[in-house]
Motif scaffolding. Structure first.
Motif, PDB file in Angstrom:
ATOM      1  N   GLY A 247      11.092 -38.220  -9.002  1.00  0.00           N
ATOM      2  CA  GLY A 247      10.597 -39.451  -9.601  1.00  0.00           C
ATOM      3  C   GLY A 247       9.517 -39.201 -10.633  1.00  0.00           C
ATOM      4  N   LYS A 248       8.887 -38.017 -10.580  1.00  0.00           N
ATOM      5  CA  LYS A 248       7.856 -37.656 -11.562  1.00  0.00           C
ATOM      6  C   LYS A 248       8.474 -37.198 -12.884  1.00  0.00           C
ATOM      7  CE  LYS A 248       4.976 -36.021  -7.732  1.00  0.00           C
ATOM      8  NZ  LYS A 248       4.347 -34.830  -7.093  1.00  0.00           N
ATOM      9  N   ASP A 249       9.764 -36.926 -12.891  1.00  0.00           N
ATOM     10  CA  ASP A 249      10.461 -36.489 -14.099  1.00  0.00           C
ATOM     11  C   ASP A 249      11.807 -37.205 -14.160  1.00  0.00           C
ATOM     12  OD1 ASP A 249      11.474 -35.236 -16.318  1.00  0.00           O
ATOM     13  OD2 ASP A 249      11.608 -33.230 -15.425  1.00  0.00           O
ATOM     14  N   GLU A 250      11.771 -38.486 -14.420  1.00  0.00           N
ATOM     15  CA  GLU A 250      13.000 -39.273 -14.422  1.00  0.00           C
ATOM     16  C   GLU A 250      13.949 -38.853 -15.532  1.00  0.00           C
ATOM     17  OE1 GLU A 250      12.334 -43.444 -14.331  1.00  0.00           O
ATOM     18  OE2 GLU A 250      11.666 -43.439 -12.233  1.00  0.00           O
ATOM     19  N   ALA A 251      13.388 -38.390 -16.643  1.00  0.00           N
ATOM     20  CA  ALA A 251      14.263 -37.935 -17.738  1.00  0.00           C
ATOM     21  C   ALA A 251      15.062 -36.719 -17.302  1.00  0.00           C
ATOM     22  CB  ALA A 251      13.425 -37.614 -18.973  1.00  0.00           C
ATOM     23  N   GLY A 252      14.413 -35.794 -16.580  1.00  0.00           N
ATOM     24  CA  GLY A 252      15.119 -34.624 -16.076  1.00  0.00           C
ATOM     25  C   GLY A 252      16.157 -35.004 -15.042  1.00  0.00           C
ATOM     26  N   ALA A 253      15.803 -35.935 -14.144  1.00  0.00           N
ATOM     27  CA  ALA A 253      16.752 -36.392 -13.124  1.00  0.00           C
ATOM     28  C   ALA A 253      17.956 -37.069 -13.773  1.00  0.00           C
ATOM     29  CB  ALA A 253      16.061 -37.351 -12.155  1.00  0.00           C
ATOM     30  N   ALA A 254      17.692 -37.852 -14.817  1.00  0.00           N
ATOM     31  CA  ALA A 254      18.796 -38.515 -15.523  1.00  0.00           C
ATOM     32  C   ALA A 254      19.702 -37.493 -16.193  1.00  0.00           C
ATOM     33  CB  ALA A 254      18.236 -39.493 -16.559  1.00  0.00           C
ATOM     34  N   ALA A 255      19.119 -36.389 -16.676  1.00  0.00           N
ATOM     35  CA  ALA A 255      19.933 -35.337 -17.299  1.00  0.00           C
ATOM     36  C   ALA A 255      20.849 -34.685 -16.270  1.00  0.00           C
ATOM     37  CB  ALA A 255      19.020 -34.299 -17.946  1.00  0.00           C
ATOM     38  N   VAL A 256      20.350 -34.474 -15.053  1.00  0.00           N
ATOM     39  CA  VAL A 256      21.191 -33.930 -13.982  1.00  0.00           C
ATOM     40  C   VAL A 256      22.344 -34.896 -13.684  1.00  0.00           C
ATOM     41  CG1 VAL A 256      21.285 -33.278 -11.549  1.00  0.00           C
ATOM     42  CG2 VAL A 256      19.327 -32.583 -12.942  1.00  0.00           C
ATOM     43  N   ALA A 257      22.021 -36.187 -13.593  1.00  0.00           N
ATOM     44  CA  ALA A 257      23.058 -37.190 -13.313  1.00  0.00           C
ATOM     45  C   ALA A 257      24.145 -37.175 -14.378  1.00  0.00           C
ATOM     46  CB  ALA A 257      22.419 -38.574 -13.217  1.00  0.00           C
ATOM     47  N   ARG A 258      23.736 -37.061 -15.641  1.00  0.00           N
ATOM     48  CA  ARG A 258      24.731 -37.033 -16.725  1.00  0.00           C
ATOM     49  C   ARG A 258      25.570 -35.764 -16.657  1.00  0.00           C
ATOM     50  NH1 ARG A 258      20.252 -38.909 -19.663  1.00  0.00           N
ATOM     51  NH2 ARG A 258      19.919 -36.816 -20.548  1.00  0.00           N
ATOM     52  N   ARG A 259      24.917 -34.637 -16.371  1.00  0.00           N
ATOM     53  CA  ARG A 259      25.640 -33.366 -16.281  1.00  0.00           C
ATOM     54  C   ARG A 259      26.716 -33.417 -15.196  1.00  0.00           C
ATOM     55  NH1 ARG A 259      28.362 -29.847 -15.278  1.00  0.00           N
ATOM     56  NH2 ARG A 259      28.139 -27.578 -15.569  1.00  0.00           N
ATOM     57  N   LEU A 260      26.452 -34.173 -14.134  1.00  0.00           N
ATOM     58  CA  LEU A 260      27.403 -34.287 -13.025  1.00  0.00           C
ATOM     59  C   LEU A 260      28.291 -35.519 -13.168  1.00  0.00           C
ATOM     60  CD1 LEU A 260      25.082 -33.198 -10.079  1.00  0.00           C
ATOM     61  CD2 LEU A 260      26.673 -31.811 -11.423  1.00  0.00           C
ATOM     62  N   HIS A 261      28.272 -36.124 -14.351  1.00  0.00           N
ATOM     63  CA  HIS A 261      29.152 -37.253 -14.679  1.00  0.00           C
ATOM     64  C   HIS A 261      29.001 -38.408 -13.705  1.00  0.00           C
ATOM     65  CE1 HIS A 261      32.036 -34.498 -17.178  1.00  0.00           C
ATOM     66  NE2 HIS A 261      30.774 -34.455 -17.581  1.00  0.00           N
ATOM     67  N   LEU A 262      27.828 -38.536 -13.094  1.00  0.00           N
ATOM     68  CA  LEU A 262      27.504 -39.654 -12.204  1.00  0.00           C
ATOM     69  C   LEU A 262      28.401 -39.686 -10.964  1.00  0.00           C
ATOM     70  CD1 LEU A 262      27.127 -42.450 -14.946  1.00  0.00           C
ATOM     71  CD2 LEU A 262      25.421 -40.788 -14.212  1.00  0.00           C
ATOM     72  N   PHE A 263      29.016 -38.547 -10.626  1.00  0.00           N
ATOM     73  CA  PHE A 263      29.945 -38.481  -9.490  1.00  0.00           C
ATOM     74  C   PHE A 263      29.154 -38.483  -8.180  1.00  0.00           C
ATOM     75  CE2 PHE A 263      32.905 -35.770  -6.820  1.00  0.00           C
ATOM     76  CZ  PHE A 263      33.810 -36.800  -6.595  1.00  0.00           C
ATOM     77  N   PRO A 264      29.328 -39.486  -7.321  1.00  0.00           N
ATOM     78  CA  PRO A 264      28.467 -39.647  -6.146  1.00  0.00           C
ATOM     79  C   PRO A 264      28.391 -38.433  -5.222  1.00  0.00           C
ATOM     80  CG  PRO A 264      29.703 -41.660  -6.532  1.00  0.00           C
ATOM     81  CD  PRO A 264      30.240 -40.640  -7.495  1.00  0.00           C
ATOM     82  N   LEU A 265      29.526 -37.828  -4.900  1.00  0.00           N
ATOM     83  CA  LEU A 265      29.504 -36.705  -3.965  1.00  0.00           C
ATOM     84  C   LEU A 265      28.778 -35.503  -4.567  1.00  0.00           C
ATOM     85  CD1 LEU A 265      30.395 -35.761  -1.166  1.00  0.00           C
ATOM     86  CD2 LEU A 265      32.531 -34.964  -2.189  1.00  0.00           C
ATOM     87  N   ALA A 266      28.961 -35.266  -5.865  1.00  0.00           N
ATOM     88  CA  ALA A 266      28.259 -34.173  -6.531  1.00  0.00           C
ATOM     89  C   ALA A 266      26.755 -34.422  -6.549  1.00  0.00           C
ATOM     90  CB  ALA A 266      28.782 -33.995  -7.954  1.00  0.00           C
ATOM     91  N   LEU A 267      26.357 -35.661  -6.788  1.00  0.00           N
ATOM     92  CA  LEU A 267      24.933 -35.992  -6.799  1.00  0.00           C
ATOM     93  C   LEU A 267      24.312 -35.790  -5.425  1.00  0.00           C
ATOM     94  CD1 LEU A 267      24.958 -39.235  -8.995  1.00  0.00           C
ATOM     95  CD2 LEU A 267      24.326 -36.929  -9.679  1.00  0.00           C
ATOM     96  N   ALA A 268      25.047 -36.144  -4.370  1.00  0.00           N
ATOM     97  CA  ALA A 268      24.518 -35.969  -3.017  1.00  0.00           C
ATOM     98  C   ALA A 268      24.304 -34.495  -2.696  1.00  0.00           C
ATOM     99  CB  ALA A 268      25.472 -36.600  -2.002  1.00  0.00           C
ATOM    100  N   SER A 269      25.269 -33.654  -3.058  1.00  0.00           N
ATOM    101  CA  SER A 269      25.131 -32.221  -2.799  1.00  0.00           C
ATOM    102  C   SER A 269      24.014 -31.612  -3.633  1.00  0.00           C
ATOM    103  CB  SER A 269      26.455 -31.505  -3.098  1.00  0.00           C
ATOM    104  OG  SER A 269      27.469 -31.926  -2.216  1.00  0.00           O
ATOM    105  N   ALA A 270      23.917 -32.034  -4.900  1.00  0.00           N
ATOM    106  CA  ALA A 270      22.856 -31.526  -5.774  1.00  0.00           C
ATOM    107  C   ALA A 270      21.487 -31.901  -5.231  1.00  0.00           C
ATOM    108  CB  ALA A 270      23.036 -32.074  -7.182  1.00  0.00           C
ATOM    109  N   ALA A 271      21.337 -33.132  -4.792  1.00  0.00           N
ATOM    110  CA  ALA A 271      20.052 -33.587  -4.257  1.00  0.00           C
ATOM    111  C   ALA A 271      19.669 -32.812  -3.006  1.00  0.00           C
ATOM    112  CB  ALA A 271      20.123 -35.088  -3.959  1.00  0.00           C
ATOM    113  N   GLY A 272      20.651 -32.558  -2.136  1.00  0.00           N
ATOM    114  CA  GLY A 272      20.366 -31.805  -0.922  1.00  0.00           C
ATOM    115  C   GLY A 272      19.903 -30.391  -1.222  1.00  0.00           C
ATOM    116  N   CYS A 273      20.573 -29.736  -2.147  1.00  0.00           N
ATOM    117  CA  CYS A 273      20.211 -28.372  -2.540  1.00  0.00           C
ATOM    118  C   CYS A 273      18.824 -28.339  -3.170  1.00  0.00           C
ATOM    119  CB  CYS A 273      21.255 -27.811  -3.501  1.00  0.00           C
ATOM    120  SG  CYS A 273      20.953 -26.118  -4.037  1.00  0.00           S
ATOM    121  N   ALA A 274      18.558 -29.271  -4.088  1.00  0.00           N
ATOM    122  CA  ALA A 274      17.263 -29.302  -4.774  1.00  0.00           C
ATOM    123  C   ALA A 274      16.125 -29.584  -3.804  1.00  0.00           C
ATOM    124  CB  ALA A 274      17.303 -30.353  -5.880  1.00  0.00           C
TER     125      ALA A 274
END
Length: 395
Positions: A247-274
């Motif tokens: 939340g301190k770097d929303e622009a960076g988080a938004a870039a991750v979301a775009r890179r993963l094409h907003l795909f829910p399962l990919a976002l969940a796995s990425a968030a868990g790893c991070a």
């Protein structure tokens, strides 16, 4: 309204199930937002306006707002005589989560007349039927012995769901069904049997989730809902909700979301790893993109793809998680366990089925690779079918 609707349709806008007052309010909102967006020129970018008001735009792929989808399910639940609805979409888009959240909500507050909610998962359907039979017998005060065969268990459950005491007081999910034409090859042709032993489609309320759009096209269903990827604001809210520091770097988080094409399962796995490895969004993105020419990606791109399978971005996320697991504590053991989990039914896996499962479970859960349900009798684990496919093929 009719003219505006026609113009929007010409640009690829779909009004999903909106009628009457709901349609009127949506059109009014589009007009208001458009004027506020471009007060001087009198024009505005269609996609940005529609994104703000939550109307799906076909050109953007498959993005849908979860709040709007939940409302459509609530409206269906309140519609008299509407007994069934289909929720369809690509694997990993969140169909099951949406449907299960909905019936849970319905059971608690939405529909006072609902006395029973249940979820029957394709991969473990008979376990679900036997659990449902116990609950129905308890509700109806029956103490007779359970049938011996699966066929008779199903027939009894169907009969009890038709019982006048509960016939219009239950809501259930048939989760992850194959297409209607493929039921027989999965041993589920009994779902569509017209006889009394078939599923009681005309009683209660039934939500079908499936990757097959054929369910949504079935005229016997009240309607169909297509679940797609998150919209940008939803994806950002999800990531910053799971990984608070992002939340301190929303622009960076938004870039991750775009890179993963907003795909829910990919976002969940990425968030868990991070979250597990305390990675900021830009660090995560840097590590994610530095191996785009890895052997895994080359193998994936060079093969024939099947309809509805996992997208490239999910392979990328699982690949990164796999490599992080390898260098972590008990890495070899965790990877060996995942390989075993890739070849079992994905739902309701008892933790006692594999050695060290209980010990290694926290690692899998932290990475959002599995879901854990602790029941009265035992702890059960589920792994997404797409995760299984990636591990079987690449790892």
């Amino acid at each position: 309204q009719a003219t505006l609707r026609a113009l929007l349709a010409h640009q690829g806008v779909v009004f999903e199930g909106l009628r009457g007052k709901a349609l009127e309010e949506t059109v009014d909102t589009i007009v208001r937002v458009a004027l506020e967006s471009a007060p001087s020129s009198g024009s505005a970018d269609t996609a940005s306006v529609l994104c703000e008001v939550g109307v799906r735009h076909q050109e953007s792929g498959q993005v849908t707002r979860r709040g709007a989808l939940m409302q459509r399910l609530r409206d269906w639940a309140e519609t008299e005589g509407a007994h069934r609805i289909a929720v369809v979409g690509q694997g990993g888009s969140g169909k099951s989560t949406l449907a299960q959240c909905f019936v849970t909500e319905a059971g608690r507050a939405l529909h006072p007349s609902v006395r029973l909610v249940f979820v029957l998962q394709r991969s473990d359907v008979m376990r679900g039927y036997r659990d449902l039979l116990r609950e129905l017998k308890r509700m109806l005060g029956r103490e007779d012995a359970d049938p011996d065969t699966d066929e008779d268990v199903r027939a009894l459950v169907h009969a009890l769901l038709r019982d006048e005491a509960v016939a219009h007081a239950w809501m259930g999910v048939l989760d992850d069904l194959p297409g209607p034409a493929e039921l027989a090859e999965h041993g589920m042709e009994w779902l569509l049997e017209p006889a009394a032993r078939g599923f009681p489609w005309g009683s209660g309320k039934t939500v079908v989730t499936s990757r097959s759009a054929e369910w949504a096209n079935d005229q016997t269903f009240s309607s169909g809902i297509t679940v797609g990827n998150y919209e940008a604001d939803e994806a950002l809210a999800f990531l910053t909700g799971v990984v608070r520091d992002w939340g301190k770097d929303e622009a960076g988080a938004a870039a991750v979301a775009r890179r993963l094409h907003l795909f829910p399962l990919a976002l969940a796995s990425a968030a868990g790893c991070a979250r597990k490895f305390k990675m900021g969004p830009r660090q995560y993105l840097e590590e994610l993109v530095k191996k785009v020419t890895s052997p895994y990606m080359q193998k994936w791109r060079g093969r024939k793809r099947a309809a509805g399978e996992y997208p490239e971005e999910y392979l990328d996320v699982v690949r990164m998680t796999w490599e992080k697991l390898a260098v972590g504590e008990d890495g070899d053991e965790v990877q060996a366990l995942l390989r075993k989990l890739a070849f079992v039914d994905p739902c309701n896996i008892p933790v006692g089925v594999f050695a060290d499962f209980q010990l290694l479970l926290p690692v899998l859960e932290e990475h959002c690779l599995v879901q854990v349900e602790t029941g009265d009798r035992e702890t059960l684990v589920s792994i997404h079918a797409l995760t299984q496919e990636v591990i079987r093929e690449h790892f």
